[in-house]
Design a protein around this motif. Sequence first.
Motif, PDB file in Angstrom:
ATOM      1  N   ARG A   1       0.819  -1.216   0.000  1.00 51.60           N
ATOM      2  CA  ARG A   1       0.000   0.000   0.000  1.00 51.60           C
ATOM      3  C   ARG A   1       0.856   1.270   0.000  1.00 51.60           C
ATOM      4  NH1 ARG A   1      -3.444  -3.056  -1.465  1.00 51.60           N
ATOM      5  NH2 ARG A   1      -5.117  -3.873  -0.225  1.00 51.60           N
ATOM      6  N   ALA A   2       1.927   1.270   0.739  1.00 50.90           N
ATOM      7  CA  ALA A   2       2.746   2.472   0.883  1.00 50.90           C
ATOM      8  C   ALA A   2       3.600   2.679  -0.368  1.00 50.90           C
ATOM      9  CB  ALA A   2       3.642   2.361   2.110  1.00 50.90           C
ATOM     10  N   GLN A   3       3.728   3.915  -0.803  1.00 52.86           N
ATOM     11  CA  GLN A   3       4.526   4.248  -1.981  1.00 52.86           C
ATOM     12  C   GLN A   3       5.979   3.831  -1.795  1.00 52.86           C
ATOM     13  OE1 GLN A   3       3.278   5.499  -4.906  1.00 52.86           O
ATOM     14  NE2 GLN A   3       5.317   5.054  -5.713  1.00 52.86           N
ATOM     15  N   GLU A   4       6.492   3.945  -0.564  1.00 55.44           N
ATOM     16  CA  GLU A   4       7.881   3.551  -0.316  1.00 55.44           C
ATOM     17  C   GLU A   4       8.084   2.064  -0.573  1.00 55.44           C
ATOM     18  OE1 GLU A   4       6.073   5.105   2.251  1.00 55.44           O
ATOM     19  OE2 GLU A   4       6.783   7.114   1.747  1.00 55.44           O
ATOM     20  N   GLN A   5       7.115   1.233  -0.160  1.00 56.78           N
ATOM     21  CA  GLN A   5       7.201  -0.203  -0.400  1.00 56.78           C
ATOM     22  C   GLN A   5       7.168  -0.493  -1.900  1.00 56.78           C
ATOM     23  OE1 GLN A   5       3.780  -1.421   1.889  1.00 56.78           O
ATOM     24  NE2 GLN A   5       5.092  -2.396   3.426  1.00 56.78           N
ATOM     25  N   TYR A   6       6.286   0.190  -2.614  1.00 58.18           N
ATOM     26  CA  TYR A   6       6.157   0.010  -4.057  1.00 58.18           C
ATOM     27  C   TYR A   6       7.456   0.399  -4.761  1.00 58.18           C
ATOM     28  CZ  TYR A   6       3.924   0.158  -8.648  1.00 58.18           C
ATOM     29  OH  TYR A   6       3.587  -0.061  -9.962  1.00 58.18           O
ATOM     30  N   ASP A   7       8.023   1.536  -4.393  1.00 58.76           N
ATOM     31  CA  ASP A   7       9.264   2.003  -4.993  1.00 58.76           C
ATOM     32  C   ASP A   7      10.429   1.057  -4.712  1.00 58.76           C
ATOM     33  OD1 ASP A   7       7.890   4.201  -5.966  1.00 58.76           O
ATOM     34  OD2 ASP A   7       8.599   5.547  -4.386  1.00 58.76           O
ATOM     35  N   GLU A   8      10.486   0.521  -3.513  1.00 62.24           N
ATOM     36  CA  GLU A   8      11.547  -0.428  -3.162  1.00 62.24           C
ATOM     37  C   GLU A   8      11.383  -1.714  -3.957  1.00 62.24           C
ATOM     38  OE1 GLU A   8      14.900  -2.081  -1.037  1.00 62.24           O
ATOM     39  OE2 GLU A   8      14.255  -0.115  -1.709  1.00 62.24           O
ATOM     40  N   THR A   9      10.156  -2.166  -4.160  1.00 65.36           N
ATOM     41  CA  THR A   9       9.912  -3.360  -4.960  1.00 65.36           C
ATOM     42  C   THR A   9      10.355  -3.126  -6.397  1.00 65.36           C
ATOM     43  OG1 THR A   9       8.030  -3.933  -3.557  1.00 65.36           O
ATOM     44  CG2 THR A   9       8.151  -5.010  -5.686  1.00 65.36           C
ATOM     45  N   ARG A  10      10.049  -1.957  -6.949  1.00 60.54           N
ATOM     46  CA  ARG A  10      10.481  -1.622  -8.309  1.00 60.54           C
ATOM     47  C   ARG A  10      12.013  -1.638  -8.385  1.00 60.54           C
ATOM     48  NH1 ARG A  10       7.883   3.082  -9.601  1.00 60.54           N
ATOM     49  NH2 ARG A  10       6.559   2.151 -11.177  1.00 60.54           N
ATOM     50  N   ARG A  11      12.670  -1.051  -7.414  1.00 64.33           N
ATOM     51  CA  ARG A  11      14.132  -1.015  -7.398  1.00 64.33           C
ATOM     52  C   ARG A  11      14.716  -2.422  -7.379  1.00 64.33           C
ATOM     53  NH1 ARG A  11      18.438  -1.548  -4.463  1.00 64.33           N
ATOM     54  NH2 ARG A  11      17.360  -2.179  -2.584  1.00 64.33           N
ATOM     55  N   LEU A  12      14.172  -3.282  -6.517  1.00 60.13           N
ATOM     56  CA  LEU A  12      14.663  -4.658  -6.429  1.00 60.13           C
ATOM     57  C   LEU A  12      14.409  -5.432  -7.721  1.00 60.13           C
ATOM     58  CD1 LEU A  12      13.630  -5.552  -2.782  1.00 60.13           C
ATOM     59  CD2 LEU A  12      15.942  -5.151  -3.658  1.00 60.13           C
ATOM     60  N   PHE A  13      13.278  -5.181  -8.382  1.00 59.27           N
ATOM     61  CA  PHE A  13      12.985  -5.818  -9.660  1.00 59.27           C
ATOM     62  C   PHE A  13      14.062  -5.455 -10.682  1.00 59.27           C
ATOM     63  CE2 PHE A  13      11.090  -5.691 -13.897  1.00 59.27           C
ATOM     64  CZ  PHE A  13      10.566  -6.967 -14.006  1.00 59.27           C
ATOM     65  N   TYR A  14      14.365  -4.179 -10.806  1.00 61.85           N
ATOM     66  CA  TYR A  14      15.365  -3.745 -11.777  1.00 61.85           C
ATOM     67  C   TYR A  14      16.760  -4.250 -11.433  1.00 61.85           C
ATOM     68  CZ  TYR A  14      11.993  -1.031 -14.337  1.00 61.85           C
ATOM     69  OH  TYR A  14      10.916  -0.671 -15.093  1.00 61.85           O
ATOM     70  N   VAL A  15      17.094  -4.300 -10.151  1.00 59.26           N
ATOM     71  CA  VAL A  15      18.375  -4.886  -9.754  1.00 59.26           C
ATOM     72  C   VAL A  15      18.428  -6.341 -10.211  1.00 59.26           C
ATOM     73  CG1 VAL A  15      19.754  -5.650  -7.781  1.00 59.26           C
ATOM     74  CG2 VAL A  15      18.838  -3.330  -7.816  1.00 59.26           C
ATOM     75  N   GLY A  16      17.341  -7.063  -9.987  1.00 64.46           N
ATOM     76  CA  GLY A  16      17.292  -8.480 -10.365  1.00 64.46           C
ATOM     77  C   GLY A  16      17.431  -8.705 -11.855  1.00 64.46           C
ATOM     78  N   ILE A  17      16.717  -7.927 -12.673  1.00 61.37           N
ATOM     79  CA  ILE A  17      16.780  -8.178 -14.113  1.00 61.37           C
ATOM     80  C   ILE A  17      18.093  -7.705 -14.719  1.00 61.37           C
ATOM     81  CG2 ILE A  17      14.279  -8.157 -14.386  1.00 61.37           C
ATOM     82  CD1 ILE A  17      14.546  -5.426 -15.766  1.00 61.37           C
ATOM     83  N   THR A  18      18.731  -6.736 -14.106  1.00 64.63           N
ATOM     84  CA  THR A  18      20.002  -6.285 -14.657  1.00 64.63           C
ATOM     85  C   THR A  18      21.162  -7.195 -14.264  1.00 64.63           C
ATOM     86  OG1 THR A  18      20.352  -4.743 -12.818  1.00 64.63           O
ATOM     87  CG2 THR A  18      19.285  -3.880 -14.788  1.00 64.63           C
ATOM     88  N   ARG A  19      20.937  -8.111 -13.330  1.00 60.00           N
ATOM     89  CA  ARG A  19      21.982  -9.053 -12.915  1.00 60.00           C
ATOM     90  C   ARG A  19      22.000 -10.309 -13.774  1.00 60.00           C
ATOM     91  NH1 ARG A  19      22.924  -5.016 -10.378  1.00 60.00           N
ATOM     92  NH2 ARG A  19      23.685  -4.866  -8.264  1.00 60.00           N
ATOM     93  N   ALA A  20      20.963 -10.515 -14.580  1.00 60.18           N
ATOM     94  CA  ALA A  20      20.913 -11.708 -15.431  1.00 60.18           C
ATOM     95  C   ALA A  20      22.070 -11.675 -16.412  1.00 60.18           C
ATOM     96  CB  ALA A  20      19.583 -11.769 -16.173  1.00 60.18           C
ATOM     97  N   LYS A  21      22.821 -12.767 -16.481  1.00 60.24           N
ATOM     98  CA  LYS A  21      23.988 -12.832 -17.359  1.00 60.24           C
ATOM     99  C   LYS A  21      23.629 -13.367 -18.748  1.00 60.24           C
ATOM    100  CE  LYS A  21      27.073 -11.627 -14.293  1.00 60.24           C
ATOM    101  NZ  LYS A  21      27.784 -10.403 -14.353  1.00 60.24           N
TER     102      LYS A  21
END
Length: 59
Positions: free
Chosen positions: A7-27
């Motif tokens: 619900r909180a925007q901070e949680q949503y933003d952190e989830t987005r950040r972690l998603f992008y970290v994850g996809i950019t680590r794919a080799k």
Amino acid sequence: MPHFSTRAQEQYDETRRLFYVGITRAKRVLLVASDYSDGRNRPCPFIAEAGLELPGSED
């Protein structure tokens, strides 16, 4: 991602950040999947933002 209870925007933003970290680590291979076993689980909105597609989403 994000979890349907986010619900909180901070949680949503952190989830987005972690998603992008994850996809950019794919080799070599990045597998994107979605779980439709619960109606509250919708495909991740970040998938489209990243220009990715889920199988079967080419309606």
